[in-house]
Design a protein around this motif. Structure first.
Motif, PDB file in Angstrom:
ATOM      1  N   LEU A   1      23.170 103.394  19.731  1.00 55.43           N
ATOM      2  CA  LEU A   1      22.067 104.072  20.404  1.00 55.43           C
ATOM      3  C   LEU A   1      22.575 105.012  21.490  1.00 55.43           C
ATOM      4  O   LEU A   1      22.080 106.137  21.637  1.00 55.43           O
ATOM      5  CB  LEU A   1      21.106 103.046  21.019  1.00 55.43           C
TER       6      LEU A   1
ATOM      7  N   PHE B   1      15.042 102.627  22.243  1.00 58.99           N
ATOM      8  CA  PHE B   1      14.927 104.036  21.839  1.00 58.99           C
ATOM      9  C   PHE B   1      13.784 104.725  22.590  1.00 58.99           C
ATOM     10  O   PHE B   1      13.961 105.785  23.190  1.00 58.99           O
ATOM     11  CB  PHE B   1      14.700 104.105  20.324  1.00 58.99           C
TER      12      PHE B   1
ATOM     13  N   PHE C   1      14.394 108.980  14.890  1.00 64.25           N
ATOM     14  CA  PHE C   1      14.998 107.710  14.481  1.00 64.25           C
ATOM     15  C   PHE C   1      14.673 107.399  13.025  1.00 64.25           C
ATOM     16  O   PHE C   1      13.507 107.364  12.635  1.00 64.25           O
ATOM     17  CB  PHE C   1      14.527 106.555  15.369  1.00 64.25           C
TER      18      PHE C   1
END
Length: 314
Positions: free
Chosen positions: A290, A39, A18
């Motif tokens: 996401l 996440f 990320f």
């Protein structure tokens, strides 16, 4: 989720890294916390930032590290994560600097902002091309021996200086870079494939490409000049609005339709199909973005898909 080991380390990471440049920029603190919760809740554990993110907001930087630090402290998840940050960026306050003095000062500042006692992966963000390679590596040796950093990596370092770093490290028993962060995606292939891929193979590096989605172009939302105003980053993709860019988007549309997924997921899966790529760096600012990231490691492109993308992006 199957994790991948960063070569020459004991660090195991999920195959998406990320990108924390959005924290304190396009995401405020609460939004950043929500994204990080989601996440990591899906089993991803690799977070990338830099000491100067997001300097373009206030001319100084540090916001991204501060947000990640507050989030880690509040969630108590530090030991479950692999945290990467960087030193040597250019800001309004200083030019590129990877001197011993700057590294020793910067690592302590990053640790303070991150509210942790160690950094898993510490990058030379930009090479100042002035500091002797040996001085930089000796500084890294100091902070590794002090327990402040576990491993070192390189980002915007020329092939020549990268090779010199390995030669100096070997000769003087100094730490070696274990990973490379190159600029690499379907729209930007030549620099990595021609200049860096041979070094990645020769020195056994893990590769974490940045701008994996070409500043958002490979999501497919920018298809004309009228689309550039859709986000703060839109102007950065103007250079891709050309015949090659349109051909790449056409290929992504075809393959994403075939697999019932998103163009961005296909673009990331293309990177992950390359055995030299360990985990692409990519950001997200919404739930739907996401989901696009989460789907990439699950998508297995066949040889026809990869050939189509390779030809479109040549």
């Amino acid at each position: 989720m199957n994790k991948r080991t960063i070569k020459n380390t004991d660090l195991a990471v999920a195959p998406i890294n990320f990108g924390g440049n959005v924290f304190g920029w396009t995401l405020n603190e609460k939004e950043s916390f929500d994204i990080l919760d989601r996440f990591t809740g899906e089993g991803f554990n690799f977070i990338d930032t830099a000491d100067t993110y997001s300097w373009w907001v206030n001319g100084k930087g540090g916001q991204s590290e501060e947000i990640i630090g507050k989030w880690m402290k509040s969630r108590g998840k530090r030991n479950d994560l692999v945290i990467a940050t960087k030193v040597g960026s250019e800001t309004k306050e200083h030019s590129f600097d990877i001197s011993r003095k700057h590294i020793l000062k910067s690592v302590d500042e990053s640790l303070q902002r991150l509210q942790t006692d160690h950094i898993d992966l510490y990058y030379t963000h930009f090479d100042d091309k002035i500091t002797p390679v040996e001085e930089t590596l000796q500084a890294y040796d100091e902070i590794i021996k002090a327990g402040k950093v576990r491993y070192i990596a390189a980002s915007n370092v020329s092939p020549e200086r990268l090779r010199e770093s390995f030669e100096v490290a070997e000769k003087n028993n100094l730490p070696k870079y274990v990973a490379l962060q190159p600029h690499y995606n379907l729209m930007e292939r030549e620099g990595f494939e021609k200049n860096y891929a041979p070094l990645v193979e020769e020195f056994g590096l893990s590769a974490f490409p940045y701008w994996s989605l070409a500043a958002g172009f490979l999501t497919g939302k920018y298809r004309s000049e009228d689309d550039l105003s859709k986000s703060q980053r839109g102007e950065g993709v103007r250079k891709y609005l050309n015949p090659k860019g349109m051909e790449v988007l056409k290929a992504l549309d075809e393959i994403s339709s075939k697999h019932q997924t998103k163009p961005a997921t296909v673009a990331l899966a293309w990177l992950l199909s390359n055995p030299l790529i360990t985990a692409p760096i990519v950001s997200a600012t919404s739930e739907s973005q996401l989901e696009t990231l989460f789907s990439a490691p699950k998508l297995q492109l066949d040889s026809t898909d990869i050939d189509r993308l390779n030809k479109a992006s040549e």
